[in-house]
Motif scaffolding. Sequence first.
Motif, PDB file in Angstrom:
ATOM      1  N   LEU A  64       6.976 -28.057 -18.212  1.00  0.00           N
ATOM      2  CA  LEU A  64       7.995 -27.229 -18.847  1.00  0.00           C
ATOM      3  C   LEU A  64       8.841 -28.040 -19.828  1.00  0.00           C
ATOM      4  O   LEU A  64       9.133 -27.594 -20.940  1.00  0.00           O
ATOM      5  CB  LEU A  64       8.890 -26.602 -17.776  1.00  0.00           C
ATOM      6  CG  LEU A  64       8.296 -25.427 -17.001  1.00  0.00           C
ATOM      7  CD1 LEU A  64       9.061 -25.195 -15.702  1.00  0.00           C
ATOM      8  CD2 LEU A  64       8.307 -24.162 -17.850  1.00  0.00           C
ATOM      9  N   SER A  67       6.830 -28.846 -22.860  1.00  0.00           N
ATOM     10  CA  SER A  67       6.642 -27.622 -23.645  1.00  0.00           C
ATOM     11  C   SER A  67       7.823 -27.383 -24.574  1.00  0.00           C
ATOM     12  O   SER A  67       7.644 -27.063 -25.761  1.00  0.00           O
ATOM     13  CB  SER A  67       6.483 -26.415 -22.713  1.00  0.00           C
ATOM     14  OG  SER A  67       5.330 -26.517 -21.918  1.00  0.00           O
ATOM     15  N   ILE A 135      11.370 -18.454 -21.857  1.00  0.00           N
ATOM     16  CA  ILE A 135      10.641 -18.869 -20.648  1.00  0.00           C
ATOM     17  C   ILE A 135      10.489 -17.645 -19.759  1.00  0.00           C
ATOM     18  O   ILE A 135      11.465 -17.121 -19.219  1.00  0.00           O
ATOM     19  CB  ILE A 135      11.373 -19.999 -19.899  1.00  0.00           C
ATOM     20  CG1 ILE A 135      11.480 -21.248 -20.781  1.00  0.00           C
ATOM     21  CG2 ILE A 135      10.637 -20.332 -18.594  1.00  0.00           C
ATOM     22  CD1 ILE A 135      12.286 -22.377 -20.155  1.00  0.00           C
ATOM     23  N   VAL A 161       7.148 -19.779 -23.562  1.00  0.00           N
ATOM     24  CA  VAL A 161       6.652 -20.732 -22.572  1.00  0.00           C
ATOM     25  C   VAL A 161       6.350 -19.913 -21.322  1.00  0.00           C
ATOM     26  O   VAL A 161       7.248 -19.333 -20.718  1.00  0.00           O
ATOM     27  CB  VAL A 161       7.681 -21.832 -22.262  1.00  0.00           C
ATOM     28  CG1 VAL A 161       7.165 -22.739 -21.144  1.00  0.00           C
ATOM     29  CG2 VAL A 161       7.988 -22.653 -23.510  1.00  0.00           C
ATOM     30  N   ASP A 163       5.596 -19.596 -17.747  1.00  0.00           N
ATOM     31  CA  ASP A 163       5.685 -20.327 -16.484  1.00  0.00           C
ATOM     32  C   ASP A 163       4.751 -19.659 -15.474  1.00  0.00           C
ATOM     33  O   ASP A 163       5.104 -18.695 -14.804  1.00  0.00           O
ATOM     34  CB  ASP A 163       7.131 -20.321 -15.986  1.00  0.00           C
ATOM     35  CG  ASP A 163       7.332 -21.188 -14.751  1.00  0.00           C
ATOM     36  OD1 ASP A 163       6.331 -21.515 -14.091  1.00  0.00           O
ATOM     37  OD2 ASP A 163       8.492 -21.524 -14.438  1.00  0.00           O
ATOM     38  N   THR A 204      -2.496 -24.995 -23.624  1.00  0.00           N
ATOM     39  CA  THR A 204      -2.223 -24.549 -24.990  1.00  0.00           C
ATOM     40  C   THR A 204      -3.527 -24.314 -25.738  1.00  0.00           C
ATOM     41  O   THR A 204      -4.548 -24.947 -25.437  1.00  0.00           O
ATOM     42  CB  THR A 204      -1.373 -25.587 -25.750  1.00  0.00           C
ATOM     43  OG1 THR A 204      -1.218 -25.174 -27.121  1.00  0.00           O
ATOM     44  CG2 THR A 204      -2.021 -26.956 -25.729  1.00  0.00           C
TER      45      THR A 204
END
Length: 378
Positions: A64, A67, A135, A161, A163, A204
């Motif tokens: 995280l 990222s 996120i 992002v 999670d 990614t």
Amino acid sequence: MELSKIWLSSPHMGGKEEVYVKEAFDTNWVAPLGPNVNGFENDIENYLEKEVYVGALSSGTAALHISLVLLGVQPGDEVICQSMTFSASANPIMYLGATPIFVDSETETWNICPDALEDAIKDRIAKGKKPKAIIAVHLYGMPFKADEILKISQKYEIPIVEDSAEALGSTYKGQKCGTFGDIGVLSFNGNKIITTSGGGALVTAKKEWKDKAVFLSTQARDNAPHYQHSEVGYNYRMSNICAGIGRGQMEVLDSHIAKRRSMNDFYTDLLRDNDAITVFKEPNEDYFSNHWLSAILVNPEKANGRTREDLRLSLEGKNIESRPLWKPMHMQPVFEKFPFYGSNVSETLFEDGLCLPSGSNLTSEDKTRIKDSIQSFF
């Protein structure tokens, strides 16, 4: 005689882990690189069934953090974060000196609410501060409303992002979680659906981002014969030993998912006729949850005043571990001063929600104890 502990979610080895770890010892690959790391990354890439690149790191939190670095988050920036989640989703925002903006959940998936998300974006832009990233979390393995969240992300050109720390193996409309966002994050902590004892991964579609993540996670050492650094780096790479455990775990991942889902069915059957209890399930056939943790909501009005905390304490008295749902981040002392958008959905879920033992290694004897304990409580 004290009853043995029934854990919420304990590690479950499959047998081949020792083979990969022994190979690492036999070849003296005990560094944070090596053939198991490369192999583990390839195993995950193949499993996700999409053209992605995976970087194996020391934790999901590290993934995280990296990222947000890749997305250019800097001190003073704002990052939107689902409020109902584990603190690891929000902490990396603070690592970078940015400001977390918390958003409420919706009632179907318990994940980030599309309406509250768009309200937050509009308000932050009106205040002259367009968020740098979003996120979004797949809570307890349940996919978030990917179509709606991605549409908002694209409309306002704010990267996501994803999670997916709790959702390896979960899918939305047949697509594996971890592959929806601009960057996806996985966790292999000891209590996850598979484990490397401690570890995580960054996912990614951009090879240059994977390469950059590996570079940053190995102290950002420049290509020189001596140690030279032009950027701040981190000691975040997964070790070859941990990756060996992960390679063995990948071989039993689908089996672990089936067993976790079976535990969710067990609770559904057990509590089918109890109108005081709602078992957390997929809202429709578009969603496939790995049911990393099975969770319930307890309605005190229908349970003669008994609460989820009463049930938790009752189970604890029988040496059965259960746990309240994540306490929303906007209610946490460390984060309560930051903006929050939404209503009281996540607060109500926290008040009434309980996670029940969900491990893929629970025995029939464990299930009988759980069944008898819950039935006797009600």
